[in-house]
Design a protein around this motif. Structure first.
Motif, PDB file in Angstrom:
ATOM      1  N   PHE A 196     104.396 -28.734  71.083  1.00 35.07           N
ATOM      2  CA  PHE A 196     105.004 -29.612  70.082  1.00 35.07           C
ATOM      3  C   PHE A 196     106.489 -29.747  70.349  1.00 35.07           C
ATOM      4  O   PHE A 196     107.161 -28.826  70.804  1.00 35.07           O
ATOM      5  N   ILE A 197     106.957 -30.956  70.100  1.00 29.61           N
ATOM      6  CA  ILE A 197     108.350 -31.326  70.295  1.00 29.61           C
ATOM      7  C   ILE A 197     108.844 -31.799  68.940  1.00 29.61           C
ATOM      8  O   ILE A 197     108.278 -32.724  68.354  1.00 29.61           O
ATOM      9  N   LEU A 198     109.884 -31.157  68.415  1.00 25.34           N
ATOM     10  CA  LEU A 198     110.336 -31.451  67.062  1.00 25.34           C
ATOM     11  C   LEU A 198     111.856 -31.555  67.049  1.00 25.34           C
ATOM     12  O   LEU A 198     112.548 -30.660  67.555  1.00 25.34           O
ATOM     13  N   ALA A 199     112.355 -32.639  66.478  1.00 27.93           N
ATOM     14  CA  ALA A 199     113.808 -32.842  66.356  1.00 27.93           C
ATOM     15  C   ALA A 199     114.486 -32.695  67.713  1.00 27.93           C
ATOM     16  O   ALA A 199     115.539 -32.069  67.825  1.00 27.93           O
ATOM     17  N   SER A 200     113.882 -33.266  68.734  1.00 26.16           N
ATOM     18  CA  SER A 200     114.399 -33.137  70.093  1.00 26.16           C
ATOM     19  C   SER A 200     114.607 -34.515  70.701  1.00 26.16           C
ATOM     20  O   SER A 200     114.028 -35.499  70.264  1.00 26.16           O
ATOM     21  N   ARG A 201     115.410 -34.553  71.763  1.00 23.60           N
ATOM     22  CA  ARG A 201     115.720 -35.833  72.397  1.00 23.60           C
ATOM     23  C   ARG A 201     115.912 -35.634  73.888  1.00 23.60           C
ATOM     24  O   ARG A 201     116.235 -34.540  74.339  1.00 23.60           O
ATOM     25  N   ARG A 202     115.655 -36.716  74.628  1.00 21.71           N
ATOM     26  CA  ARG A 202     115.787 -36.686  76.076  1.00 21.71           C
ATOM     27  C   ARG A 202     114.984 -35.523  76.669  1.00 21.71           C
ATOM     28  O   ARG A 202     115.512 -34.617  77.306  1.00 21.71           O
ATOM     29  N   VAL A 203     113.684 -35.592  76.412  1.00 25.16           N
ATOM     30  CA  VAL A 203     112.741 -34.596  76.915  1.00 25.16           C
ATOM     31  C   VAL A 203     111.792 -35.298  77.873  1.00 25.16           C
ATOM     32  O   VAL A 203     111.174 -36.302  77.520  1.00 25.16           O
ATOM     33  N   GLU A 204     111.684 -34.787  79.076  1.00 23.44           N
ATOM     34  CA  GLU A 204     110.794 -35.372  80.081  1.00 23.44           C
ATOM     35  C   GLU A 204     109.741 -34.345  80.476  1.00 23.44           C
ATOM     36  O   GLU A 204     110.053 -33.189  80.761  1.00 23.44           O
ATOM     37  N   LEU A 205     108.471 -34.787  80.496  1.00 21.52           N
ATOM     38  CA  LEU A 205     107.353 -33.923  80.858  1.00 21.52           C
ATOM     39  C   LEU A 205     106.580 -34.596  81.983  1.00 21.52           C
ATOM     40  O   LEU A 205     106.042 -35.694  81.798  1.00 21.52           O
ATOM     41  N   THR A 206     106.511 -33.953  83.138  1.00 19.57           N
ATOM     42  CA  THR A 206     105.830 -34.549  84.275  1.00 19.57           C
ATOM     43  C   THR A 206     105.216 -33.462  85.149  1.00 19.57           C
ATOM     44  O   THR A 206     105.765 -32.363  85.267  1.00 19.57           O
ATOM     45  N   GLY A 207     104.060 -33.759  85.718  1.00 22.52           N
ATOM     46  CA  GLY A 207     103.391 -32.814  86.601  1.00 22.52           C
ATOM     47  C   GLY A 207     102.764 -31.635  85.898  1.00 22.52           C
ATOM     48  O   GLY A 207     102.378 -30.663  86.541  1.00 22.52           O
ATOM     49  N   ASN A 208     102.619 -31.694  84.589  1.00 24.09           N
ATOM     50  CA  ASN A 208     102.048 -30.589  83.814  1.00 24.09           C
ATOM     51  C   ASN A 208     100.552 -30.806  83.605  1.00 24.09           C
ATOM     52  O   ASN A 208     100.031 -31.911  83.787  1.00 24.09           O
TER      53      ASN A 208
END
Length: 522
Positions: free
Chosen positions: A340-352
């Motif tokens: 979970f991603i909460l109150a976050s910004r500029r988050v990149e998820l790749t290759g997972n």
């Protein structure tokens, strides 16, 4: 304790919600593998579209170091800035073996800067924390041993705090240029390895563990660098923490790579942190595998988190966090939450890789889901929105989202799980939708746009490998409206379902190229 909307509702309304949860056709005893998803939906024709410099960046972070020994142990070639250096100073090495615990503690109380504490193989028994308040300190053992190893062997060093005084940490550090490696911390009363207000921290091949599983009386955190900068945590393991196994919080510049987190409430946690690189970790059999979030009241506004090549599967452990002792956010997470991603910004998820997470693979939530009072977010420059989340080039194996909170929902303790169970119970009974989609967005618009603007938070989901039966991959839950419909004196499950929106991968609303400027992390 901050509460999600359902947990703040009157008792009568909660009872109505519990009654609603009996609606699903798929009961707690349903065979997980028997549920079928709708036919395959549209795949994006431009799945590979992304900023030219976004890429998968599998080599990101390999040139970051902590200074003196990062080049040899961490494979690093470029050092981070250092506030302290042992160059030109006389180094010392003090060696201790099991049975010399008191001599070790005496030496720790009178440490000179730039000292290495060499700990021999075997088991050290401590009745209080090892407290470091000096710069340039290195602690090194003979090896971290294997999971469950409470007694050090010929090639491992175990620091056993089972007999320590209550509310004490294992190793407790404040200092600059601190290194710890090749040892295990067993049964700490509070946090296993706590490092606070420190810079240039290097943690390598550490194991933190509590002997008993699912005990809310276990220590909260295994590996816990907080309020620090230039931190590396690598090749380490964390088991049975009652909050987070590996935590990096309120920190600037962090690398978390090639670690294993199992049997914790949260496996790996990145909280109120700027510039974090999370690569090649394994988070399996936790309540939630990997979390990235900000909390209100903290002046560090978390941003720029790159998550690459991690395995986040089978995180279905019941939530055993103490409501009183743990952070309220973690104690509310439903079992079966991959990320979970909460109150976050500029988050990149790749290759997972995600799969077999009973509640949901990824949830993106606004901070207003846990704290509606915007003024309480003032310290972090009103950092409650989640925005600019780029999820691309990942693998979703399937088997997720078909048994929210393991079928053991609790509207008071884990309200989001109760809402999801209510909505998807209705969906299973009347719409043939048996699984929560791979990506759940709570639909709370950080900028208060008209609902006609479908993706104001700029959440991009593109080019991911999905199970062939996948139809919808993204859901806009519209949490505020769903809460109103399900928590009214006369619950309206049909209205709650109709408030949600589902999208196949490639749908225009979420088929976006990430954010600019692209992440530039160490």
């Amino acid at each position: 304790m901050r509460c999600l909307p359902p947990s703040c509702a009157p008792r009568a309304v909660l009872l109505a919600l519990v009654g609603l949860l009996a609606l699903p056709a798929c009961s707690d005893d349903d065979d997980k593998d028997g549920a079928e998803t709708p036919d395959a939906g549209q795949q994006p024709t431009d799945a590979g579209q992304q900023p030219t410099d976004a890429g998968t960046r599998n080599d990101a972070g390999t040139d970051a170091g902590t200074g003196t020994d990062a080049g040899t142990d961490g494979g690093s070639t470029v050092a981070w800035p250092q506030e302290f250096s042992c160059e030109g100073k006389t180094p010392r090495t003090l060696t201790f073996n099991p049975g010399q615990e008191q001599e070790l503690q005496d030496a720790v109380n009178d440490l000179a800067e730039c000292t290495t504490l060499q700990l021999g193989a075997g088991t050290f028994q401590f009745d209080s924390a090892i407290t470091i308040r000096q710069n340039g300190i290195t602690i090194v053992g003979a090896g971290k041993g294997a999971q469950g190893e409470a007694t050090g062997a010929s090639a491992s060093t175990v620091l056993d705090f089972s007999g320590a005084v209550s509310n004490s940490n294992g190793i407790d550090v404040v200092g600059k240029l601190f290194t710890v490696k090749d040892l295990a911390i067993w049964n700490a009363k509070k946090d296993g390895l706590r490092i606070e207000n420190s810079t240039n921290v290097f943690i390598q091949r550490i194991r933190t563990e509590w002997a008993r599983e699912n005990e809310e009386s276990n220590g909260k955190y295994g590996i816990y660098p907080v309020k620090s900068s230039y931190v590396i945590v690598e090749d380490s393991e964390a088991y049975n923490a009652a909050d987070a196994g590996i935590y990096v919080g309120q920190t600037r510049y962090a690398i978390v790579r090639r670690n294993v987190a199992r049997k914790n409430v949260a496996g790996i946690e990145i909280e109120n942190t700027k510039y974090a690189f999370v690569q090649g970790n394994t988070a399996i059999d936790n309540t939630t595998g990997l979390v990235v979030f900000d909390l209100p009241g903290n002046p560090i506004r978390g941003t720029d988190v790159l998550i690459v090549g991690n395995t986040i599967t089978g995180n279905n452990r019941p939530n055993f966090a103490s409501v009183e002792a743990s952070s309220s956010t973690v104690s509310q997470v439903p079992a079966g939450t991959g990320t979970f991603i909460l109150a976050s910004r500029r988050v990149e998820l790749t290759g997972n890789t995600w799969g077999d997470n009973n509640s949901v693979d990824i949830a993106v939530l606004s901070g207003l889901a846990i704290e509606k009072n915007i003024q309480l977010w003032q310290a972090g420059f009103f950092n409650f929105p989640s925005s600019d989340v780029f999820i691309h080039g990942n693998t979703f194996m399937g088997g997720s989202g078909d048994r929210v909170d393991n079928g053991q929902v609790d509207p008071r303790r884990r309200p989001l799980g109760a809402l999801l169970a209510g909505v998807y119970g209705y969906g299973a009974a009347t719409q043939g939708v048996t699984q929560v989609e791979h990506l759940l967005w709570d639909g709370i618009d950080p900028f208060m746009h008209d609902r006609a603007q479908l993706n104001p938070a700029n959440i991009c989901f593109t080019g991911n490998a999905l199970p062939p039966t996948t139809q919808a991959a993204v859901v806009d839950l519209h949490l505020e409206e769903v809460s109103r419909k399900l928590l009214s004196p006369t619950p309206d499950p049909a209205g709650a379902w109709n408030a949600t929106r589902r999208y196949p991968q490639g749908a225009k609303a979420f088929n976006c190229p990430g954010f600019s400027p692209a992440l530039a992390l160490p």
